[in-house]
Motif scaffolding. Structure first.
Motif, mmCIF file in Angstrom:
data_model
loop_
_atom_site.group_PDB
_atom_site.id
_atom_site.type_symbol
_atom_site.label_atom_id
_atom_site.label_comp_id
_atom_site.label_asym_id
_atom_site.label_seq_id
_atom_site.Cartn_x
_atom_site.Cartn_y
_atom_site.Cartn_z
ATOM 1 N N LEU A 202 34.369 23.376 -28.697
ATOM 2 C CA LEU A 202 34.148 24.050 -27.642
ATOM 3 C C LEU A 202 35.039 25.253 -27.398
ATOM 4 N N LEU A 203 36.282 25.109 -27.637
ATOM 5 C CA LEU A 203 37.135 26.432 -27.291
ATOM 6 C C LEU A 203 36.519 27.365 -28.320
ATOM 7 N N LEU A 204 36.481 27.227 -29.692
ATOM 8 C CA LEU A 204 36.040 28.278 -30.489
ATOM 9 C C LEU A 204 34.772 29.068 -30.297
ATOM 10 N N ALA A 205 33.669 28.006 -29.878
ATOM 11 C CA ALA A 205 32.476 28.539 -29.174
ATOM 12 C C ALA A 205 32.347 29.399 -28.018
ATOM 13 N N THR A 206 33.271 28.921 -27.096
ATOM 14 C CA THR A 206 33.448 29.707 -25.943
ATOM 15 C C THR A 206 34.106 30.925 -26.015
ATOM 16 N N VAL A 207 35.174 30.930 -26.784
ATOM 17 C CA VAL A 207 35.912 32.183 -27.126
ATOM 18 C C VAL A 207 34.987 33.284 -27.625
ATOM 19 N N LEU A 208 34.319 32.844 -28.864
ATOM 20 C CA LEU A 208 33.312 33.990 -29.610
ATOM 21 C C LEU A 208 32.281 33.993 -28.795
ATOM 22 N N LEU A 209 31.481 33.317 -27.836
ATOM 23 C CA LEU A 209 30.273 33.758 -27.092
ATOM 24 C C LEU A 209 30.964 34.758 -26.133
ATOM 25 N N VAL A 210 32.080 34.474 -25.555
ATOM 26 C CA VAL A 210 32.725 35.495 -24.466
ATOM 27 C C VAL A 210 32.941 36.730 -24.932
ATOM 28 N N LEU A 211 33.562 36.691 -26.236
ATOM 29 C CA LEU A 211 33.896 38.075 -26.894
ATOM 30 C C LEU A 211 32.639 38.864 -27.349
ATOM 31 N N VAL A 212 31.675 38.022 -27.994
ATOM 32 C CA VAL A 212 30.573 38.812 -28.353
ATOM 33 C C VAL A 212 29.727 39.340 -27.123
ATOM 34 N N LEU A 213 29.662 38.775 -26.039
ATOM 35 C CA LEU A 213 29.007 39.243 -24.642
ATOM 36 C C LEU A 213 29.719 40.354 -24.063
ATOM 37 N N LEU A 214 30.964 39.870 -24.064
ATOM 38 C CA LEU A 214 31.981 41.175 -23.480
ATOM 39 C C LEU A 214 31.826 42.430 -24.482
ATOM 40 N N ILE A 215 31.635 42.455 -25.691
ATOM 41 C CA ILE A 215 31.466 43.627 -26.472
ATOM 42 C C ILE A 215 29.993 44.244 -26.369
ATOM 43 N N ILE A 216 29.086 43.249 -26.252
ATOM 44 C CA ILE A 216 27.449 44.000 -25.943
ATOM 45 C C ILE A 216 27.647 44.563 -24.590
ATOM 46 N N LEU A 217 28.289 43.799 -23.745
ATOM 47 C CA LEU A 217 28.141 44.559 -22.473
ATOM 48 C C LEU A 217 28.916 45.779 -21.891
ATOM 49 N N TYR A 218 29.939 46.019 -22.635
ATOM 50 C CA TYR A 218 31.219 46.968 -22.521
ATOM 51 C C TYR A 218 31.018 47.968 -23.692
ATOM 52 N N ARG A 219 30.633 47.602 -24.701
ATOM 53 C CA ARG A 219 30.621 48.365 -25.902
ATOM 54 C C ARG A 219 32.061 48.692 -26.301
ATOM 55 N N SER A 220 33.117 47.971 -25.952
ATOM 56 C CA SER A 220 34.397 48.248 -26.503
ATOM 57 C C SER A 220 35.219 46.833 -26.971
ATOM 58 N N VAL A 221 35.550 46.877 -28.145
ATOM 59 C CA VAL A 221 36.372 45.670 -28.533
ATOM 60 C C VAL A 221 37.778 45.672 -27.807
ATOM 61 N N ILE A 222 38.460 46.598 -27.496
ATOM 62 C CA ILE A 222 39.541 46.692 -26.930
ATOM 63 C C ILE A 222 39.369 45.898 -25.505
ATOM 64 N N LEU A 223 38.472 46.340 -24.632
ATOM 65 C CA LEU A 223 38.229 45.873 -23.316
ATOM 66 C C LEU A 223 37.648 44.343 -23.311
ATOM 67 N N ALA A 224 36.788 44.056 -24.536
ATOM 68 C CA ALA A 224 36.479 42.773 -24.742
ATOM 69 C C ALA A 224 37.639 41.675 -24.806
ATOM 70 N N LEU A 225 38.748 42.274 -25.273
ATOM 71 C CA LEU A 225 39.782 41.413 -25.411
ATOM 72 C C LEU A 225 40.634 41.305 -24.411
ATOM 73 N N VAL A 226 40.774 42.153 -23.518
ATOM 74 C CA VAL A 226 41.641 42.055 -22.332
ATOM 75 C C VAL A 226 41.237 40.800 -21.471
ATOM 76 N N PRO A 227 40.022 40.597 -21.029
ATOM 77 C CA PRO A 227 39.714 39.305 -20.096
ATOM 78 C C PRO A 227 40.357 37.953 -20.958
ATOM 79 N N LEU A 228 39.927 37.979 -22.282
ATOM 80 C CA LEU A 228 40.635 36.960 -23.216
ATOM 81 C C LEU A 228 41.830 36.734 -22.931
ATOM 82 N N VAL A 229 42.769 37.734 -23.140
ATOM 83 C CA VAL A 229 44.264 37.739 -23.120
ATOM 84 C C VAL A 229 44.706 37.144 -21.719
#
Length: 741
Positions: A202-229
């Motif tokens: 569950l944890l891995l699937a959730t983190v991966l999904l959120v990361l992928v969606l954030l990258i797609i939505l904001y097109r920035s790897v750095i910004l995608a990691l900020v909410p996860l941090v």
């Protein structure tokens, strides 16, 4: 509020304070994690979810006091061969039980004398068709989960060695001998194993999904990691805090609550991050100074984030009013998680954004017009400007102000049609229906139910207090058309006026039909007591066992729903009135939330019933889904409406609505997709109650995101016009003249 938030933004995300804020968070997480236990270490294995006042719980207490069972907790071994158990199979059973007498398992308390029984006698204990045999092994009440797991591992090895094959892993359709562990011990160990495997997934699937969606939505790897941090730091505080509370006995947490809390944290937490990040990006296009832009972003979005977190936390905390343990165990963990996450978004996240500045949005960096011109002169070619508003948001903004009645009629008909399916939903409260069909303990239980008389799977335990009168209820109960047999009475060990009967039904004891007969059985016994002169006979009859437990569960959860749903609506109504200072807005926001919930339940049922093939929905789902959808749906309400309310002070009403929709639709769409995605991740778990809950919540969030929030709510606001703000003071007519509301 804006002034306070702007000062707070400077205090946590200023040039000098940003590092200090980050260090404070690191120290807090490190300190709490080192001195307090993590919440996962304090999970309970107690499956008793009913209150002490429940009839079935009282029956269990009477059984323990008056009819003590010193044999221990049973593990049921189901031996099965499709073409009939062979003589060699029975010999294996005898050999196993002789061995268990000589070399007991860990915490083994007692085993029946099957090892000494002749083969012919053992055959008489098997099912009528001779294909299945159920034999118990009893363990001490004090045995821990680790003890039981160790014992079952050793038992599997013994049986595998005896039979010279692996009867545990083969499919039941395969030829040969099959053995399955079921009963209380088998169910407990299976359920624990399911969650231990599922938590990491569950944890891995959730983190991966959120990361992928954030990258797609904001097109920035750095910004995608900020909410996860940010979520990671928040969890670093939440886990030991809840672990400490559980260790002190202030709350009870179980694996199910922790799993959903993790999903909630990622979903709602990322939403709050998006609310601030999107506002920050807008400000960076207007303001060259990143610190000033951040302060303005916090001032503009902080109120909505605070209000959203408070609304969600209070909405979820109402679950503490529930009598049913599964609801009650959610209240504090979920509320604490939301509050801590809200604090993290308004303190830690600004510090991280202040450190990164515009680099966080790389490669699509937001710049002011002057910065873009300067860069164009330097590069000698045009620089791409960012688009803050999608075509969908622009179209929605025009539609809701130009054709509001069309929008209202179409959306209400669509949502109402889905809501009309709700009365057709079938519910179940059975334990096994929530487990995967291939779970060993469920397979073992299914074999017993299929090959033994249906009622023997789960007899009803009847207890009554005769007050010393001579009572006979056996004939009265056996006269009921759905009762197969009733045992002779047993007399209480300490109180001779207490009698116990075992009632075997002629119908499936787990079916809705059997559950509905519990009041009739109790009434029939109470009438017998009344006839012989026993005072208050209704209070001297108790029914226990699986069927009675399911009846109590259905009654208590229904009462919880009737209490909590109005309380949730009342709390959110008060918060909306205080924040928006508008009674009409509060009313239509609540109405749309309720409509959204029922339509999600209807559409969710179509998916669960026809898409997933489930014959019934878990009975706990409606209240779970209601509290989550109403609380989380309020976030999007507040974020969008606050934008409209802000705009209407400086522009004509329709323009304020259109601008509010255009400003917030993109971020709400992004947040909704992430929130729906995180709840959909629950589908990776093996428990049907979580799969169904995740499905309905995800569906509800998507309906909210794409229909209710961007279309229906602003269309209603347009139709009501100035009355939407009553008794608020400022509104503007189309000619720009400020009027008193």
């Amino acid at each position: 509020m804006n002034t306070f938030l702007e000062k707070m933004g400077k205090a946590v995300g200023g040039r000098r304070s940003r590092w200090f804020t980050l260090v404070i968070w690191v120290l807090i997480v490190g300190l709490l994690s080192s001195v307090w236990p993590q919440v996962n270490d304090e999970e309970t294995n107690d499956n008793n979810l009913l209150p002490d006042s429940a009839m079935s719980v009282e029956a269990t207490r009477i059984a323990e006091e008056q009819f003590p069972n010193e044999t221990g907790v049973p593990l049921l071994l189901v031996w099965y061969r499709e073409d009939g158990l062979s003589e060699l199979d029975y010999q294996h059973v005898q050999s196993l039980y002789r061995d268990l007498k000589e070399v007991p398992l860990t915490k083994q308390s007692m085993v029946p004398e099957f090892g000494a029984l002749p083969t012919q006698a053992l055959m008489q204990v098997a099912s009528g068709d001779g294909v299945a045999l159920t034999t118990p092994i009893f363990f001490e009440e004090s045995a821990s989960l680790e003890d039981l797991e160790e014992a079952l591992t050793a038992l599997e090895e013994k049986i595998t060695t005896l039979t010279k094959e692996d009867p545990f892993s083969k499919e039941l359709e395969d030829k040969g001998l099959h053995v399955r562990f079921t009963g209380p011990v088998g169910i407990q160990t299976d359920a624990t194993e399911l969650f231990s495997q599922a938590d990491v997934t569950l944890l891995l699937a959730t983190v991966l999904l959120v990361l992928v969606l954030l990258i797609i939505l904001y097109r920035s790897v750095i910004l995608a990691l900020v909410p996860l941090v940010g979520v990671g730091f928040a969890y670093g505080v939440i886990s030991p805090l809840l672990g400490f509370m559980a260790d002190k006995g202030w709350i009870v947490v179980d694996a199910q609550a922790v799993s959903i809390m993790t999903v909630l944290l990622f979903g709602a937490g990322t939403d709050y991050c998006l609310f601030l990040v999107s506002r920050y990006r807008d400000e960076l296009q207007q303001e060259a100074n990143k610190y000033k832009a951040l302060r303005t972003a916090i001032a503009d979005s902080g109120g909505a984030i605070l209000m959203s977190a408070l609304t969600t936390a209070l909405g979820l905390f109402t679950l503490a009013l529930a009598d049913y343990g599964s609801y009650d165990r959610f209240a504090v963990p979920f509320s604490v998680a939301i509050i801590i996450m809200g604090i993290a978004v308004l303190t830690l996240l600004p510090a991280i954004l202040a450190l990164l500045g515009r680099v966080a949005f790389f490669p699509f960096i937001p710049r002011t017009d002057s910065m873009i011109k300067e860069l164009e002169q330097k590069r000698g070619k045009p620089v791409r400007r960012l688009k803050n508003r999608s075509r969908f948001s622009q179209l929605a903004g025009r539609l809701v102000t130009e054709k509001p009645w069309h929008i209202i009629i179409v959306t209400v008909v669509f949502l109402g049609g889905l809501a009309a399916l709700v009365p057709k939903i079938e519910y179940t409260y059975g334990v096994f229906e929530s487990f995967p069909e291939d779970m060993p303990s469920r397979e073992g239980h299914a074999l017993i139910a299929k090959h033994y008389p249906v009622g023997e799977v789960a007899p009803i335990q009847l207890f009554l207090d005769t007050d010393g009168e001579e009572v006979s209820v056996k004939e009265e109960l056996e006269a009921l058309p759905y009762v197969e047999t009733v045992s002779e009475p047993s007399i209480g060990a300490e109180d001779a006026t207490i009698e116990q009967y075992s009632v075997i039904l002629s119908i499936d004891p787990y079916a809705s039909e059997a559950i509905s007969k519990i009041p009739e059985i109790k009434e029939a016994v109470a009438n017998v007591l009344k006839e012989v002169g026993v005072d208050t006979p209704d209070e001297k009859v108790w029914l226990g066992g699986e069927t009675a437990t399911l009846y109590d569960t259905e009654e208590i959860t229904s009462n919880d729903q009737n209490l909590i749903i109005p309380v949730v609506l009342a709390i959110i109504a008060v918060l909306l009135v205080v924040y928006l200072r508008s009674i009409p807005a509060m009313i239509y926001l609540l109405v749309t939330v309720v409509l959204s919930f029922f339509s999600a339940l209807g559409l969710g049922w179509l998916i669960i019933h026809y898409g997933m093939g489930s014959v019934a929905m878990q009975g706990l789902i409606p209240l779970y889904a209601f509290v989550f959808l109403v609380a989380l749906g309020g976030d999007y309400n507040i974020f969008m409406i606050s934008s409209i309310w802000k705009n209407r002070k400086k522009m004509p009403l329709k323009k304020a609505i259109a601008e509010g929709v255009e400003e917030t639709s993109s971020v709400i769409t992004s947040a909704g997709l992430i929130l729906a995605g995180t709840f959909a991740v629950l589908a990776v778990l093996p428990l049907q109650v979580l799969v169904q809950f995740g499905t309905i919540t995800a569906v509800g969030v998507l309906l909210d995101t794409f229909i209710v929030r961007p279309l229906l709510v602003p269309a209603i606001t347009t139709v009501l016009g100035k009355y939407s703000f009553w008794p608020g003071k400022l509104w503007k007519q189309e000619d720009g003249e400020t009027q008193e509301g």
